[in-house]
Motif scaffolding. Structure first.
Motif, PDB file in Angstrom:
ATOM      1  N   ILE A  16      -5.105 -38.447  38.077  1.00  0.00           N
ATOM      2  CA  ILE A  16      -3.733 -38.353  37.580  1.00  0.00           C
ATOM      3  C   ILE A  16      -3.004 -39.657  37.924  1.00  0.00           C
ATOM      4  O   ILE A  16      -3.022 -40.085  39.077  1.00  0.00           O
ATOM      5  CB  ILE A  16      -2.992 -37.151  38.198  1.00  0.00           C
ATOM      6  CG1 ILE A  16      -3.810 -35.867  38.019  1.00  0.00           C
ATOM      7  CG2 ILE A  16      -1.608 -37.011  37.588  1.00  0.00           C
ATOM      8  CD1 ILE A  16      -4.126 -35.530  36.581  1.00  0.00           C
ATOM      9  N   LEU A  33      -6.107 -37.526  29.719  1.00  0.00           N
ATOM     10  CA  LEU A  33      -5.372 -36.320  30.056  1.00  0.00           C
ATOM     11  C   LEU A  33      -3.944 -36.463  29.545  1.00  0.00           C
ATOM     12  O   LEU A  33      -3.317 -37.517  29.714  1.00  0.00           O
ATOM     13  CB  LEU A  33      -5.371 -36.106  31.569  1.00  0.00           C
ATOM     14  CG  LEU A  33      -6.754 -35.968  32.223  1.00  0.00           C
ATOM     15  CD1 LEU A  33      -6.622 -35.874  33.738  1.00  0.00           C
ATOM     16  CD2 LEU A  33      -7.501 -34.754  31.672  1.00  0.00           C
ATOM     17  N   THR A  56      -9.266 -33.441  41.882  1.00  0.00           N
ATOM     18  CA  THR A  56      -8.134 -34.189  41.336  1.00  0.00           C
ATOM     19  C   THR A  56      -7.772 -35.307  42.301  1.00  0.00           C
ATOM     20  O   THR A  56      -7.696 -35.099  43.523  1.00  0.00           O
ATOM     21  CB  THR A  56      -6.913 -33.275  41.115  1.00  0.00           C
ATOM     22  OG1 THR A  56      -7.247 -32.262  40.158  1.00  0.00           O
ATOM     23  CG2 THR A  56      -5.730 -34.083  40.585  1.00  0.00           C
ATOM     24  N   ARG A 108      -9.924 -38.085  32.730  1.00  0.00           N
ATOM     25  CA  ARG A 108     -11.015 -37.288  33.299  1.00  0.00           C
ATOM     26  C   ARG A 108     -12.290 -38.108  33.212  1.00  0.00           C
ATOM     27  O   ARG A 108     -12.664 -38.589  32.141  1.00  0.00           O
ATOM     28  CB  ARG A 108     -11.189 -35.972  32.541  1.00  0.00           C
ATOM     29  CG  ARG A 108     -12.397 -35.150  32.989  1.00  0.00           C
ATOM     30  CD  ARG A 108     -12.356 -33.749  32.410  1.00  0.00           C
ATOM     31  NE  ARG A 108     -11.247 -32.992  32.996  1.00  0.00           N
ATOM     32  CZ  ARG A 108     -10.878 -31.772  32.579  1.00  0.00           C
ATOM     33  NH1 ARG A 108     -11.529 -31.190  31.577  1.00  0.00           N
ATOM     34  NH2 ARG A 108      -9.862 -31.161  33.164  1.00  0.00           N
ATOM     35  N   THR A 109     -12.963 -38.286  34.325  1.00  0.00           N
ATOM     36  CA  THR A 109     -14.201 -39.054  34.329  1.00  0.00           C
ATOM     37  C   THR A 109     -15.367 -38.161  33.906  1.00  0.00           C
ATOM     38  O   THR A 109     -15.265 -36.930  33.910  1.00  0.00           O
ATOM     39  CB  THR A 109     -14.468 -39.679  35.705  1.00  0.00           C
ATOM     40  OG1 THR A 109     -14.713 -38.647  36.661  1.00  0.00           O
ATOM     41  CG2 THR A 109     -13.292 -40.534  36.153  1.00  0.00           C
ATOM     42  N   ASP A 169     -10.522 -35.500  37.730  1.00  0.00           N
ATOM     43  CA  ASP A 169      -9.268 -35.710  37.009  1.00  0.00           C
ATOM     44  C   ASP A 169      -8.419 -36.681  37.823  1.00  0.00           C
ATOM     45  O   ASP A 169      -7.947 -36.342  38.918  1.00  0.00           O
ATOM     46  CB  ASP A 169      -8.511 -34.398  36.823  1.00  0.00           C
ATOM     47  CG  ASP A 169      -9.088 -33.540  35.712  1.00  0.00           C
ATOM     48  OD1 ASP A 169      -9.958 -34.042  34.971  1.00  0.00           O
ATOM     49  OD2 ASP A 169      -8.674 -32.376  35.581  1.00  0.00           O
ATOM     50  N   ARG A 190     -13.769 -29.004  39.884  1.00  0.00           N
ATOM     51  CA  ARG A 190     -13.356 -30.363  39.506  1.00  0.00           C
ATOM     52  C   ARG A 190     -12.266 -30.847  40.471  1.00  0.00           C
ATOM     53  O   ARG A 190     -11.256 -30.177  40.669  1.00  0.00           O
ATOM     54  CB  ARG A 190     -12.838 -30.371  38.066  1.00  0.00           C
ATOM     55  CG  ARG A 190     -12.698 -31.752  37.476  1.00  0.00           C
ATOM     56  CD  ARG A 190     -12.221 -31.669  36.029  1.00  0.00           C
ATOM     57  NE  ARG A 190     -13.142 -30.931  35.188  1.00  0.00           N
ATOM     58  CZ  ARG A 190     -14.237 -31.430  34.642  1.00  0.00           C
ATOM     59  NH1 ARG A 190     -14.562 -32.692  34.877  1.00  0.00           N
ATOM     60  NH2 ARG A 190     -15.009 -30.680  33.875  1.00  0.00           N
TER      61      ARG A 190
END
Length: 561
Positions: free
Chosen positions: A189, A156, A6, A166-167, A187, A4
């Motif tokens: 942020i 998140l 970020t 989070r997609t 993710d 995953r």
């Protein structure tokens, strides 16, 4: 299995509607103006450098899930983009003619005067999907990063502080297992996350439940708008014509009414709004809309035309007292997700844009201070309260609740409320719409209950599946169903007896069907039909349906809606 990724941004807007795009554009403008003042020596402060603004959207492209009536008050768009007309905003036309009719089964009765809240001269007829596409180009020109086909799957958190989104994963089969093209969601942020998902947003719903942002507020009440776009013979549609109706085909106990707007290129935008706080469990908004078109006056307006588009959307009708707390640590609520809609004026686009702009101003100050706490972001609430949003919404704070006892009491209350500036009728609590639905035995008594039906002719009236075709809706069927029914035994053992499985009727896309006989009877979910209106999540009497986003890019493909 793929890892995953970020992505870090400063401000993340979820949902590419007018509120989010308006907020993203305004934030970019604020940062640019600040940095120019610092460079010119007009402001002694540090520059805001490298600020990243992102907008994620579940639709396949910006605007593909945009749907509204819509007659737009240009006040907010003019504040955001003063030269919007010169820059090519896709306006269908300025309102030139306003009509309000009361419909009986065969006749129309023109109101002797136009109620001031429904006077639309100087406003613009728009296609929201077109407007949003155009706003997307303006946002990109301003340096905003747009990510279509990226649905927000979950928020998140760091403790109770929102730190991003989070997609949704891609390439997951119907059993929840990765396929060969599996791609995990990202993710993202963010220092501040802004939820502008539209009505009954899936992330917004869970955030409100988790942090109790609706404490001390009235529950949100919704309506559903079901609409079609018709192409008419050349030269037959007068420009700038707006028609609203009350009465037929809705029962006097049911909130709602019709609308018919002229668009460019001889298109007619026609729809019916039905309050999702109705009592009759067999109420069928799509069927009522088809009956609306059969009225002699309405049918005459559509004569010679052909259907080219269809869609449906929930509308937050609760008003001022239903707006939740608009901020928490790291997060803000805007637009329909927050409930910014004036039910009396039938308008929300301008409120959505303005709320996004005010959120941008709060984020801008948070960036300057490096503080993204609830305490700092509470300035957004103050900005809303000091703006024309509150000046517009507070006087109509009791509008929808005034219709609790039906159409005639509602019209009387609306008139008194307008005259008194909202001081009467007084504030009174009301239930969420699904709680107002009556059980079959309560509503029909010992009558032989028959679902409402009609014969569709395929020229003026259409069944659900035909209409769904014209929405452009498409879903990959080898993916997990995005309509989560928490306990299907309730559908069979309780709901069938108590309510007659109303999901079969309130869904405008034939998603829910009870099939089979006897022990084999079960709920069949045709999720590929879904037009993302959220009605099932709202109106299910047991609240066991949880609408979550499907794979990114799936859903309707609205063009003129």
């Amino acid at each position: 299995m793929a890892e995953r990724e970020t992505l870090e941004v400063d401000a993340l807007f979820v949902g590419a509607g007018p509120a989010s795009l308006g907020g993203a554009i305004h934030l970019s403008h604020l940062i640019k103006a600040h940095n120019e003042k610092v460079e010119n020596g007009a402001l002694k402060a540090g520059k805001l450098e490298g600020i990243t603004i992102a907008v994620i959207e579940k639709g396949s492209e910006i605007g593909s899930h945009g749907l509204s009536g819509a007659v737009m008050d240009p006040i907010a768009l003019r504040e955001l983009i003063p030269d919007f007309e010169e820059r090519g905003a896709p306006l269908e036309g300025e309102v030139k003619e306003d009509y309000l009719y009361y419909l009986t089964a065969k006749r129309k009765i023109k109101f002797p005067f136009m109620p001031p809240p429904l006077s639309n001269h100087g406003k613009y007829i728009v296609s929201l999907s077109k407007l949003v596409r155009w706003m997307g180009t303006i946002a990109e020109e301003a340096g905003v990063n747009l990510f279509p086909s990226f649905p927000g799957a979950e928020l998140l958190y760091d403790n109770n502080s929102v730190v991003g989104v989070r997609t949704g994963d891609k390439g997951v089969n119907r059993d929840g297992k990765p396929k060969g093209n599996y791609e995990p969601g990202v993710d993202i942020i963010a220092k501040v996350t802004v939820l502008g998902e539209g009505p009954r947003g899936s992330l917004t719903k869970k955030l409100i439940e988790k942090i109790k942002l609706d404490a001390g507020r009235f529950p949100q009440v919704y309506a559903i708008g079901v609409k079609e776009i018709w192409e008419m013979p050349r030269g037959s549609v007068p420009p700038g014509r707006v028609i609203h109706t009350l009465g037929y085909p809705l029962k006097s106990e049911t909130f709602g009414g019709g609308f018919i707007y002229s668009m460019k290129n001889d298109l007619i935008d026609i729809g019916l709004v039905v309050g999702l706080d109705y009592r009759d469990p067999l109420t069928d908004p799509h069927l009522e809309f088809q009956r609306f078109k059969q009225h002699p006056y309405v049918a005459s307006l559509l004569k010679g035309g052909k259907l080219i588009g269809y869609g449906a959307k929930a509308i937050p009708e609760g008003g001022y007292y239903s707006i939740p707390q608009l901020y928490a640590d790291g997060v803000l609520l805007i637009g329909d997700s927050a409930g910014f809609l004036n039910g009396q004026r039938l308008k929300g686009i301008h409120l959505g844009i303005k709320s996004g702009m005010l959120a941008a101003e709060a984020i801008f100050q948070a960036l300057l201070k490096g503080d993204y706490s609830s305490r700092q972001l509470s300035s957004y609430q103050q900005l809303v309260d000091e703006s024309w949003i509150k000046k517009e919404l507070y006087p109509v704070r009791n509008f929808h609740s005034g219709f609790e006892n039906g159409r005639w009491a509602g019209l009387f209350n609306a008139g008194i409320s307008y005259i008194s500036g909202g001081r009467w009728p007084r504030k009174r609590a009301y239930d969420a719409g699904h709680k107002r639905m009556r059980k079959l035995s309560e509503y029909y008594g010992a009558q032989n209950i028959q679902p409402h039906t009609m014969k569709f002719d395929g020229e003026l009236t259409f069944d659900r599946l035909t209409d769904v075709y014209y929405s452009g809706t498409a879903h990959n069927e080898d993916q997990p169903c995005h309509l989560k029914v928490l306990d299907t035994s309730i559908c069979i053992n309780r709901c069938a007896v108590e309510y007659g499985n109303p999901c079969q009727y309130f869904c405008p896309a034939k998603v829910y069907e009870m099939v089979g006989d006897g022990q084999g009877r079960h709920l069949q979910i045709n999720f590929s039909n879904c037009v993302h209106c959220k009605t099932c999540d709202i109106m299910d009497p047991y609240q066991i349906i949880d609408w979550v986003p499907p794979e990114g890019g799936d859903g309707p493909n609205y063009v003129n809606m």
